[in-house]
Design an enzyme around this catalytic site. Structure first.
Site, PDB file in Angstrom:
ATOM      1  CG  ASN A  78     -17.287  -8.123   1.320  1.00  0.00           C
ATOM      2  OD1 ASN A  78     -17.034  -8.925   0.425  1.00  0.00           O
ATOM      3  ND2 ASN A  78     -18.318  -7.293   1.262  1.00  0.00           N
ATOM      4  CE  LYS A  84     -17.164  -4.349  -0.384  1.00  0.00           C
ATOM      5  NZ  LYS A  84     -17.665  -2.984  -0.334  1.00  0.00           N
ATOM      6  CG  HIS A 125     -22.697  -6.474   0.732  1.00  0.00           C
ATOM      7  ND1 HIS A 125     -22.668  -5.385  -0.102  1.00  0.00           N
ATOM      8  CD2 HIS A 125     -21.704  -6.288   1.637  1.00  0.00           C
ATOM      9  CE1 HIS A 125     -21.677  -4.573   0.283  1.00  0.00           C
ATOM     10  NE2 HIS A 125     -21.085  -5.109   1.334  1.00  0.00           N
ATOM     11  CD  GLU A 161     -20.536  -3.316  -2.506  1.00  0.00           C
ATOM     12  OE1 GLU A 161     -20.010  -4.439  -2.645  1.00  0.00           O
ATOM     13  OE2 GLU A 161     -19.954  -2.351  -1.982  1.00  0.00           O
ATOM     14  CD  GLU A 183     -21.430  -4.036   5.325  1.00  0.00           C
ATOM     15  OE1 GLU A 183     -20.227  -4.072   5.566  1.00  0.00           O
ATOM     16  OE2 GLU A 183     -21.917  -4.362   4.228  1.00  0.00           O
ATOM     17  N   GLY A 233     -17.392   1.981   1.270  1.00  0.00           N
ATOM     18  CA  GLY A 233     -16.451   2.331   0.210  1.00  0.00           C
ATOM     19  C   GLY A 233     -16.285   3.825  -0.019  1.00  0.00           C
ATOM     20  CB  SER A 270     -15.418   3.849   5.445  1.00  0.00           C
ATOM     21  OG  SER A 270     -15.884   3.986   4.112  1.00  0.00           O
TER      22      SER A 270
HETATM   23  P1  PGA Z   1     -15.762  -0.860   2.958  1.00  0.00           P
HETATM   24  O1  PGA Z   1     -16.762  -2.066   2.614  1.00  0.00           O
HETATM   25  O2  PGA Z   1     -15.025  -1.256   4.228  1.00  0.00           O
HETATM   26  O3  PGA Z   1     -14.860  -0.733   1.773  1.00  0.00           O
HETATM   27  O4  PGA Z   1     -16.600   0.332   3.182  1.00  0.00           O
HETATM   28  C1  PGA Z   1     -17.477  -2.729   3.612  1.00  0.00           C
HETATM   29  C2  PGA Z   1     -18.443  -3.714   3.006  1.00  0.00           C
HETATM   30  O5  PGA Z   1     -19.029  -3.422   1.965  1.00  0.00           O
HETATM   31  O6  PGA Z   1     -18.648  -4.812   3.530  1.00  0.00           O
END
Ligand code: PGA
Length: 276
Positions: free
Chosen positions: A9, A11, A95, A97, A172, A178, A217
């Site tokens: 992903n 982003k 997601h 976010e 998630e 993140g 992560s």
């Molecule tokens: P990350 O993001 O691996 O940086 O934690 C995962 C995601 O948001 O899909």
């Protein structure tokens, strides 16, 4: 046996130049993947580039979201049908976010999910709790509510499409995204088994097929312990997907884990947990 799936992903990252070198590196290093499906979900404006670069490779591509509308006066929205025209296999939906920006309630996420399915895309439907929700002992309740949209919110026709296009669920935990702090394999396994159990309430056969990804992560350092868990079928990778070596390594680890799990089990039935 469920084939593992590793999805990057990206982003809000990328440029024409950077994408080209990252994608070419992935193509070169992942041309012989056998036991893992790999994909990258890029910003919309790079889908054409992904299509050009990846169309003859085993790596699939997808969008990071689709609109809850099909067409009309909705400035800046991008429909599922539009992204499908660029050869996308996948789209992420729901997601955290997006949810955090208050743009996406459970209800809106399920509309997006529906449009993705009608456009022939494989949705990667994200669920997960915040730290406060986990600390308050509400993690399963939150995930259950998010899953209800998928499991019971889809009518029979839409559920048939979800099966046809192999809908994917991504667990998630928001606190792990993140932050560099991933869920422990046991925490993740427990939630994955719960998610599979919820799907089985609607369709036991599909529950054994549906791929449930872990996201938050995931890195080459922790992928082995997470991906060896019986109900973790792959990863949704943010930060580590922007570094070709890391993404490739996670795919390789997923391949090894798939091969190690060569004795078919039915983990969620045998899991020593009960769901109230
Ligand atoms: P990350 O993001 O691996 O940086 O934690 C995962 C995601 O948001 O899909």
């Amino acid at each position: 046996m469920r084939k593992k799936l590793v999805v990057g992903n990206w982003k809000l990252h990328g440029s024409l130049l950077d994408n080209q070198s990252l994608i070419n590196q992935l193509k070169q290093d992942l041309h012989d993947l056998n036991w893992v499906d790999a994909a990258v979900c890029l910003p919309y404006v790079y889908l054409f580039q992904a299509q050009q670069l990846l169309q003859d490779s085993p790596i699939a591509w997808g969008a990071q979201n689709v609109s809850q509308f099909t067409e009309g006066a909705y400035t800046s929205c991008i429909s599922a049908k539009m992204v499908a025209e660029f050869g996308c296999t996948y789209t992420i939906v729901g997601h955290s976010e997006r949810r955090a920006l208050k743009l996406e309630s459970n209800q809106i996420a399920s509309k997006r999910l529906l449009h993705a399915l009608h456009a022939g895309l494989t949705p990667i439907f994200c669920v997960g709790e915040t730290l406060d929700e986990r600390d308050g002992g509400m993690a399963e309740m939150i995930v259950k509510n998010q899953m209800l949209n998928v499991v019971y919110g889809l009518d029979d026709e839409a559920f048939a499409l979800a099966k046809k296009f192999n809908m994917v669920i991504a667990y998630e935990p928001v606190w792990a995204i993140g932050t560099g702090e991933h869920a422990t394999p046991e925490q993740a396994q427990r939630m994955h088994a719960f998610i599979r159990y919820m799907v089985s309430e609607r369709d036991p056969e599909f529950a054994q097929q549906v791929r449930i990804l872990y996201g938050g992560s995931m890195s080459p350092a922790n992928a082995q312990s997470l991906l060896s868990m019986p109900d973790i079928d792959g990863g949704l990778i943010g930060r580590a997907a922007l570094v070709a070596e890391d993404f490739v390594q996670i795919c390789r680890i997923a391949e090894q884990c798939h091969q190690q799990k060569n004795t078919p089990k039915e983990p969620s039935r045998s899991a020593p947990v009960t769901w109230a």
